[in-house]
Write an enzyme that holds these catalytic residues in place. Structure first.
Site, mmCIF file in Angstrom:
data_model
loop_
_atom_site.group_PDB
_atom_site.id
_atom_site.type_symbol
_atom_site.label_atom_id
_atom_site.label_comp_id
_atom_site.label_asym_id
_atom_site.label_seq_id
_atom_site.Cartn_x
_atom_site.Cartn_y
_atom_site.Cartn_z
ATOM 1 N N ARG A 144 38.494 37.705 32.790
ATOM 2 C CA ARG A 144 38.282 39.426 33.135
ATOM 3 C C ARG A 144 36.472 39.793 32.468
ATOM 4 N NH1 ARG A 144 40.723 39.198 36.839
ATOM 5 N NH2 ARG A 144 42.745 40.549 37.285
ATOM 6 N N HIS A 154 32.395 36.713 41.285
ATOM 7 C CA HIS A 154 33.923 37.477 41.060
ATOM 8 C C HIS A 154 34.825 36.507 42.074
ATOM 9 C CE1 HIS A 154 37.229 39.981 39.743
ATOM 10 N NE2 HIS A 154 37.769 38.860 39.738
#
Length: 314
Positions: free
Chosen positions: A229, A277
């Site tokens: 994250r 991502h």
């Protein structure tokens, strides 16, 4: 009983159609469809908005589209007594391991050095050390971390893991808790972050952490890989560490603000490898298969797998 799609940045209709085909006897709706909030028994969610749980008085199970559930468990209106089920699937795990193995190998084999040599048209035959001399440290030994650790160990790296509590993974040296964190860092050349995002792990990738990594073994300095994250990383510290030699290189797939802002200094650093991502994704077929099997089991026995401990955040 009704399953509601609440999927931000994802096609709710595509998912709803796939679920309807798999479960023809279950009513499937998106937020754009007509339905009553009180009829919702199941919620499939990704990046829940402020009103995600409003009026869902008969909600019984919350399914996460992603492996990370921090956006759900931190939601101020999350129902206290409704179980949250995280996404666990072999395909997602394999994709994450692919990303980790590729980037660990890239740093081990000194891609930064050779990219610079190529740009300078310089023929310098430096030979990287064999994998068995490289210490890889994985933060987080859940489903994703465990698989990556085992695969890297198989490839010959010296792999250790750090987690909140011991996991007893064969062939992996383990460290646990805050008391053993510095010992874990001191033996690590390439640091991989696969942690859940909790208050304790927020900004854990910072200058203080980087300065405790093993120095002098990799020619350019220790390296980091973050595919967990964006909240785990202090991006100012990463940029500074990459420029002053505290870190030799970094692979970053996640960021605090996504897309990464155009004025971020990370873009310009040739020892920072940025991906948007994409390390691993919860696939449509896998997600439908997982949730369908969970709902079928829940309807038959009331049992669920992969329930999140909301108090811990994962």
């Amino acid at each position: 009983m009704t399953l509601l799609m609440h999927l931000s940045d994802v096609s709710e209709r595509e998912w709803a159609d796939a679920f309807q085909k798999a479960m023809p006897n279950l009513k499937i709706v998106t937020r754009q469809d007509k339905y009553e909030r009180e009829e919702i028994k199941y919620l499939y969610v990704w990046k829940p908005e402020a009103d995600a749980f409003d009026g869902l008085d008969n909600l019984e199970v919350i399914f996460s589209l992603g492996a990370g559930v921090d956006g759900i468990v931190k939601h101020p209106k999350l129902p206290k007594d409704v179980p949250v089920v995280r996404f666990v699937d072999d395909e997602l795990t394999q994709c994450m391991t692919d990303y980790v193995v590729a980037n660990v190998g890239m740093h081990h084999r000194q891609l930064t050095r050779y990219s610079r040599e190529q740009n300078q048209r310089n023929w310098d035959q430096y030979y990287p050390e064999r994998a068995s001399t490289i210490n890889v440290g994985i933060m987080g030994l859940g489903q994703l971390g465990k698989d990556a650790a085992e695969k890297l160990n198989f490839l010959g790296y010296n792999v250790a893991g750090w987690s909140r509590s011991p996991k007893a993974i064969a062939g992996i040296e383990e460290f646990s808790g805050t008391a053993e964190f510095d010992l874990f860092l001191a033996r690590t050349d390439i640091l991989v972050c696969l942690l859940p995002l909790t208050p304790e792990t927020h900004d854990i990738l910072c200058m203080e952490t980087f300065k405790k990594l093993r120095c002098g073994h990799l020619p350019g300095g220790p390296c980091i890989v973050n595919a967990a994250r964006g909240g785990h990383q202090n991006e100012h510290d990463i940029a500074a560490a990459l420029q002053d030699g505290t870190l030799g290189a970094a692979s970053l797939d996640v960021f605090k603000t996504e897309p990464l802002l155009a004025d971020s200094p990370l873009w310009a650093l040739d020892n920072c490898y940025i991906t948007p991502h994409i390390a691993a994704i919860s696939g449509l077929k896998a997600g439908v298969r997982l949730v369908t099997s969970q709902i079928t089991q829940y309807e038959a026995s009331g049992d669920l797998k992969h329930i999140v401990d909301v108090s811990r955040g994962y």
